[in-house]
Design a protein around this motif. Sequence first.
Motif, PDB file in Angstrom:
ATOM      1  N   ALA A  23      -2.221  -2.769   5.335  1.00 14.85           N
ATOM      2  CA  ALA A  23      -3.777  -2.598   5.557  1.00 14.85           C
ATOM      3  C   ALA A  23      -4.302  -2.955   4.103  1.00 14.85           C
ATOM      4  CB  ALA A  23      -4.057  -1.429   6.152  1.00 14.85           C
ATOM      5  N   PRO A  24      -5.462  -3.251   4.096  1.00 16.94           N
ATOM      6  CA  PRO A  24      -6.450  -3.412   2.612  1.00 16.94           C
ATOM      7  C   PRO A  24      -6.505  -1.962   1.799  1.00 16.94           C
ATOM      8  CG  PRO A  24      -7.688  -3.964   4.449  1.00 16.94           C
ATOM      9  CD  PRO A  24      -6.401  -3.627   5.139  1.00 16.94           C
ATOM     10  N   ASN A  25      -6.106  -1.970   0.707  1.00 20.61           N
ATOM     11  CA  ASN A  25      -6.272  -0.835  -0.150  1.00 20.61           C
ATOM     12  C   ASN A  25      -5.515   0.295   0.592  1.00 20.61           C
ATOM     13  OD1 ASN A  25      -7.002   0.405  -2.474  1.00 20.61           O
ATOM     14  ND2 ASN A  25      -9.099   1.109  -1.556  1.00 20.61           N
ATOM     15  N   SER A  26      -4.387   0.030   0.841  1.00 22.07           N
ATOM     16  CA  SER A  26      -3.676   1.177   1.520  1.00 22.07           C
ATOM     17  C   SER A  26      -2.237   1.262   0.850  1.00 22.07           C
ATOM     18  CB  SER A  26      -3.256   0.974   3.041  1.00 22.07           C
ATOM     19  OG  SER A  26      -2.562  -0.273   3.129  1.00 22.07           O
ATOM     20  N   THR A  27      -1.966   0.627  -0.075  1.00 25.84           N
ATOM     21  CA  THR A  27      -0.804   0.971  -0.724  1.00 25.84           C
ATOM     22  C   THR A  27      -0.798   1.979  -2.102  1.00 25.84           C
ATOM     23  OG1 THR A  27      -0.948  -1.299  -1.962  1.00 25.84           O
ATOM     24  CG2 THR A  27       0.178  -1.268  -0.107  1.00 25.84           C
ATOM     25  N   ALA A  28      -1.496   2.650  -2.021  1.00 27.97           N
ATOM     26  CA  ALA A  28      -1.660   3.709  -3.155  1.00 27.97           C
ATOM     27  C   ALA A  28      -0.512   4.308  -3.090  1.00 27.97           C
ATOM     28  CB  ALA A  28      -2.852   4.570  -3.061  1.00 27.97           C
ATOM     29  N   PRO A  29       0.217   4.508  -4.243  1.00 30.72           N
ATOM     30  CA  PRO A  29       1.516   4.998  -4.494  1.00 30.72           C
ATOM     31  C   PRO A  29       2.588   5.123  -3.036  1.00 30.72           C
ATOM     32  CG  PRO A  29       0.496   5.790  -6.280  1.00 30.72           C
ATOM     33  CD  PRO A  29      -0.384   5.024  -5.249  1.00 30.72           C
ATOM     34  N   ALA A  52       1.806   5.225   0.155  1.00 25.20           N
ATOM     35  CA  ALA A  52       0.950   5.701   1.146  1.00 25.20           C
ATOM     36  C   ALA A  52       1.698   5.672   2.389  1.00 25.20           C
ATOM     37  CB  ALA A  52      -0.547   5.426   1.290  1.00 25.20           C
ATOM     38  N   GLN A  53       2.136   4.367   2.822  1.00 26.48           N
ATOM     39  CA  GLN A  53       3.061   4.169   4.234  1.00 26.48           C
ATOM     40  C   GLN A  53       3.807   4.779   4.285  1.00 26.48           C
ATOM     41  OE1 GLN A  53       1.932   0.754   2.815  1.00 26.48           O
ATOM     42  NE2 GLN A  53       0.684  -0.096   4.408  1.00 26.48           N
ATOM     43  N   LEU A  54       4.978   4.623   3.150  1.00 25.78           N
ATOM     44  CA  LEU A  54       6.374   5.429   2.875  1.00 25.78           C
ATOM     45  C   LEU A  54       6.245   6.682   3.235  1.00 25.78           C
ATOM     46  CD1 LEU A  54       8.021   2.959   0.636  1.00 25.78           C
ATOM     47  CD2 LEU A  54       7.891   2.788   3.148  1.00 25.78           C
ATOM     48  N   SER A  55       5.258   7.370   2.269  1.00 26.56           N
ATOM     49  CA  SER A  55       5.048   8.735   2.261  1.00 26.56           C
ATOM     50  C   SER A  55       4.512   9.121   3.885  1.00 26.56           C
ATOM     51  CB  SER A  55       4.092   9.270   1.192  1.00 26.56           C
ATOM     52  OG  SER A  55       4.395   9.007   0.167  1.00 26.56           O
ATOM     53  N   ALA A  56       3.858   8.651   4.447  1.00 23.79           N
ATOM     54  CA  ALA A  56       3.428   8.842   5.633  1.00 23.79           C
ATOM     55  C   ALA A  56       4.566   8.961   6.737  1.00 23.79           C
ATOM     56  CB  ALA A  56       2.346   8.220   6.236  1.00 23.79           C
ATOM     57  N   PHE A  57       5.263   8.076   6.565  1.00 20.05           N
ATOM     58  CA  PHE A  57       6.422   7.907   7.558  1.00 20.05           C
ATOM     59  C   PHE A  57       7.271   9.166   7.349  1.00 20.05           C
ATOM     60  CE2 PHE A  57      10.906   6.312   8.612  1.00 20.05           C
ATOM     61  CZ  PHE A  57      10.698   6.045   9.767  1.00 20.05           C
ATOM     62  N   TRP A  58       7.821   9.262   5.967  1.00 18.13           N
ATOM     63  CA  TRP A  58       8.898  10.396   5.728  1.00 18.13           C
ATOM     64  C   TRP A  58       8.082  11.598   5.867  1.00 18.13           C
ATOM     65  CZ3 TRP A  58      13.060   7.966   6.114  1.00 18.13           C
ATOM     66  CH2 TRP A  58      13.332   6.795   5.560  1.00 18.13           C
ATOM     67  N   ASP A  59       6.937  11.906   5.671  1.00 18.61           N
ATOM     68  CA  ASP A  59       6.345  13.238   5.708  1.00 18.61           C
ATOM     69  C   ASP A  59       6.303  13.488   7.436  1.00 18.61           C
ATOM     70  OD1 ASP A  59       6.324  13.293   3.182  1.00 18.61           O
ATOM     71  OD2 ASP A  59       4.189  13.137   2.801  1.00 18.61           O
ATOM     72  N   ALA A  60       6.035  12.593   8.171  1.00 20.27           N
ATOM     73  CA  ALA A  60       5.998  12.763   9.718  1.00 20.27           C
ATOM     74  C   ALA A  60       7.254  13.281  10.230  1.00 20.27           C
ATOM     75  CB  ALA A  60       5.583  11.558  10.100  1.00 20.27           C
ATOM     76  N   GLY A  61       8.348  13.191   9.352  1.00 19.50           N
ATOM     77  CA  GLY A  61       9.752  13.758   9.854  1.00 19.50           C
ATOM     78  C   GLY A  61      10.529  12.781  10.438  1.00 19.50           C
ATOM     79  N   TYR A  62      10.422  11.555   9.976  1.00 15.15           N
ATOM     80  CA  TYR A  62      11.278  10.232  10.380  1.00 15.15           C
ATOM     81  C   TYR A  62      12.172  10.329   9.448  1.00 15.15           C
ATOM     82  CZ  TYR A  62       8.072   8.759  14.007  1.00 15.15           C
ATOM     83  OH  TYR A  62       7.405   9.086  15.195  1.00 15.15           O
ATOM     84  N   ALA A  92       0.833   2.680  10.926  1.00 13.71           N
ATOM     85  CA  ALA A  92       0.503   3.054  12.094  1.00 13.71           C
ATOM     86  C   ALA A  92       0.141   4.614  12.164  1.00 13.71           C
ATOM     87  CB  ALA A  92       1.446   2.859  13.276  1.00 13.71           C
ATOM     88  N   LEU A  93       1.124   5.593  11.449  1.00 15.75           N
ATOM     89  CA  LEU A  93       0.640   6.795  11.442  1.00 15.75           C
ATOM     90  C   LEU A  93      -0.403   6.993  10.610  1.00 15.75           C
ATOM     91  CD1 LEU A  93       4.431   8.195  10.670  1.00 15.75           C
ATOM     92  CD2 LEU A  93       3.221   8.330  12.938  1.00 15.75           C
ATOM     93  N   LEU A  94      -0.709   6.331   9.619  1.00 17.11           N
ATOM     94  CA  LEU A  94      -1.882   6.493   8.710  1.00 17.11           C
ATOM     95  C   LEU A  94      -3.198   6.287   9.742  1.00 17.11           C
ATOM     96  CD1 LEU A  94      -1.002   5.022   5.411  1.00 17.11           C
ATOM     97  CD2 LEU A  94      -1.466   7.277   5.787  1.00 17.11           C
ATOM     98  N   ASP A  95      -3.171   5.483  10.692  1.00 21.67           N
ATOM     99  CA  ASP A  95      -4.100   4.645  11.685  1.00 21.67           C
ATOM    100  C   ASP A  95      -4.088   5.821  12.719  1.00 21.67           C
ATOM    101  OD1 ASP A  95      -4.534   2.877   9.845  1.00 21.67           O
ATOM    102  OD2 ASP A  95      -3.638   1.431  10.993  1.00 21.67           O
ATOM    103  N   GLY A  96      -3.371   6.720  12.718  1.00 21.63           N
ATOM    104  CA  GLY A  96      -3.475   7.795  13.949  1.00 21.63           C
ATOM    105  C   GLY A  96      -2.601   7.479  15.173  1.00 21.63           C
ATOM    106  N   GLN A  97      -1.839   6.523  14.989  1.00 21.13           N
ATOM    107  CA  GLN A  97      -1.137   5.990  16.140  1.00 21.13           C
ATOM    108  C   GLN A  97       0.046   6.712  16.460  1.00 21.13           C
ATOM    109  OE1 GLN A  97      -0.911   1.806  15.696  1.00 21.13           O
ATOM    110  NE2 GLN A  97      -3.226   1.615  15.620  1.00 21.13           N
ATOM    111  N   ALA A  98       0.755   6.671  17.491  1.00 23.17           N
ATOM    112  CA  ALA A  98       2.041   7.361  17.850  1.00 23.17           C
ATOM    113  C   ALA A  98       3.018   6.400  17.784  1.00 23.17           C
ATOM    114  CB  ALA A  98       1.895   8.209  19.340  1.00 23.17           C
TER     115      ALA A  98
END
Length: 182
Positions: free
Chosen positions: A121-127, A129-139, A165-171
């Motif tokens: 997603a645009p402007n979503s790769t701040a250090p 962000a996606q990887l952190s969201a993934f691991w922080d969710a317990g995956y 997807a997690l950042l966007d609130g999707q399961a």
Amino acid sequence: MNPSTTSRPRRKRLMVAGVIAASLSVAGATAAMAANSGSAPAGTTQPAGPTPDVAPPAAEGAAPAEGASEVPTDEQSEALWGAGYTSDDLDALSDLWQTDGTETKIRAGQMLLEGQELPVAPNSTAPGAQLSAFWDAGYLWEDVEALNELWGTEWLETKLRAGQALLDGQALPVPPSGTPAS
């Protein structure tokens, strides 16, 4: 007789032969580049007539020849930057697609022009962000493998796609195996 001293002349001969071979390779490559560019190096002559290895210029709008250099069109660039993508986002796409920066800009811009969504997603790769969201969710890694199989993606694309997807609130279709971070 000392074996280490008897091999020195042979080593020197091999080094000299290597230097000569490298020099000849460079000279041959220079001559080949000059022949293809239409100018010959000083002290050489160029054959008369067209060079058979040089392809004619491509028609406007035609796909570039393999190995040809291409730059993003103004429309592709405007679509990319206008959508809010940053250089960090492009780096993430380059890593994901295994492409260089120019190819990434062309591909991403064209996808946006065609109304397609990019996997970042645009402007979503701040250090990360996606990887952190993934691991922080317990995956965990086994979850990455399950998602890889389900989506037919490689591990990096899987983690970025799942994290977004997690950042966007999707399961996600696979629940986390680990414990989410607090």
